[in-house]
Scaffold this active site. Sequence first.
Site, PDB file in Angstrom:
ATOM      1  N   SER A 159      24.015 120.422  17.014  1.00 40.13           N
ATOM      2  CA  SER A 159      24.319 119.751  15.746  1.00 40.13           C
ATOM      3  C   SER A 159      25.825 119.673  15.508  1.00 40.13           C
ATOM      4  CB  SER A 159      23.681 120.510  14.577  1.00 40.13           C
ATOM      5  OG  SER A 159      22.283 120.550  14.714  1.00 40.13           O
TER       6      SER A 159
HETATM    7  N1  SAH Z   1      19.994 124.482  16.027  1.00 40.15           N
HETATM    8  C1  SAH Z   1      20.327 123.726  17.219  1.00 40.15           C
HETATM    9  C2  SAH Z   1      20.070 122.232  16.999  1.00 40.15           C
HETATM   10  C3  SAH Z   1      19.246 121.689  18.110  1.00 40.15           C
HETATM   11  S1  SAH Z   1      18.522 120.102  17.828  1.00 40.15           S
HETATM   12  C4  SAH Z   1      21.752 123.975  17.661  1.00 40.15           C
HETATM   13  O1  SAH Z   1      22.504 124.622  16.928  1.00 40.15           O
HETATM   14  O2  SAH Z   1      22.104 123.571  18.765  1.00 40.15           O
HETATM   15  C5  SAH Z   1      16.898 120.521  17.291  1.00 40.15           C
HETATM   16  C6  SAH Z   1      16.083 121.416  18.210  1.00 40.15           C
HETATM   17  O3  SAH Z   1      14.784 121.501  17.622  1.00 40.15           O
HETATM   18  C7  SAH Z   1      15.879 120.897  19.627  1.00 40.15           C
HETATM   19  O4  SAH Z   1      16.284 121.868  20.548  1.00 40.15           O
HETATM   20  C8  SAH Z   1      14.383 120.625  19.697  1.00 40.15           C
HETATM   21  O5  SAH Z   1      13.830 120.872  20.988  1.00 40.15           O
HETATM   22  C9  SAH Z   1      13.845 121.615  18.670  1.00 40.15           C
HETATM   23  N2  SAH Z   1      12.525 121.301  18.144  1.00 40.15           N
HETATM   24  C10 SAH Z   1      11.993 120.078  17.845  1.00 40.15           C
HETATM   25  N3  SAH Z   1      10.742 120.207  17.371  1.00 40.15           N
HETATM   26  C11 SAH Z   1      10.470 121.547  17.347  1.00 40.15           C
HETATM   27  C12 SAH Z   1       9.335 122.351  16.953  1.00 40.15           C
HETATM   28  N4  SAH Z   1       8.202 121.782  16.484  1.00 40.15           N
HETATM   29  N5  SAH Z   1       9.435 123.678  17.062  1.00 40.15           N
HETATM   30  C13 SAH Z   1      10.553 124.284  17.528  1.00 40.15           C
HETATM   31  N6  SAH Z   1      11.647 123.603  17.924  1.00 40.15           N
HETATM   32  C14 SAH Z   1      11.603 122.258  17.829  1.00 40.15           C
END
Ligand code: SAH
Length: 213
Positions: free
Chosen positions: A64
């Site tokens: 993000s």
């Molecule tokens: N917090 C992360 C942002 C990653 S983007 C950071 O700081 O880098 C969002 C993430 O949510 C992705 O890695 C994606 O695989 C995950 N995601 C999407 N749907 C999900 C679900 N149902 N349960 C857990 N993770 C999920």
Amino acid sequence: MNDSLLHKGMRKRLVETIVSKGISNQNVLNAIGNIPRHLFMESGFVNFAYKDQAFPIGAGQTISQPYTVAFQSQLLQVKPNDKILEVGTGSGYQAAVLVELGALVYTIERQQELYVKVQQLLPSIGYHPRFFYGDGYKGLPTYGPFDGIIVTAGAPFVPQDLLDQLKIGARLVIPVDNGDHQIMKVITRVDENEFDEQHYGNFAFVPLLNGTN
Ligand code: SAH
């Protein structure tokens, strides 16, 4: 750990950037100032680590934007020793911010590849959240209730299981889809059956998906 004076200087400027965009919580700013974001990047993007932008991290996902991480972290109002659930571990950067804020962090990821990778990186640079592989829509019923829950992917709706896992007075920070963008919502559990909902503007997240992968 390769964290040079140059990196520290760029981080200082990144902090100034997010202050200029309205982030004021000093603990959140200190966390962003301390965490070596360049170590969370895919090799092709390392030189951009201190730009205030989201970047690809593999598996079709993104790390993000620092401003967004700071904004959500500020909304969560973390206190030391709070038990916090993060849905969407991704690169682990947001989890590191929560650890810096003094939280006991439980973080769930549904993509096997990212789940495996982050467990190498974070402990190697001193961050020790508890990692879970699974579907974040369900939360972690056996570990809850939580003092706060943060969702870092765009949810089509607010999952009931996450509401059920909030302590009384705790908040859920969740971007909820509204067609072409998400609305940042803070949902506070006022008592057993009553929830207060506040909105904090529009954001762009990768989608919260069903099941595991
Ligand atoms: N917090 C992360 C942002 C990653 S983007 C950071 O700081 O880098 C969002 C993430 O949510 C992705 O890695 C994606 O695989 C995950 N995601 C999407 N749907 C999900 C679900 N149902 N349960 C857990 N993770 C999920």
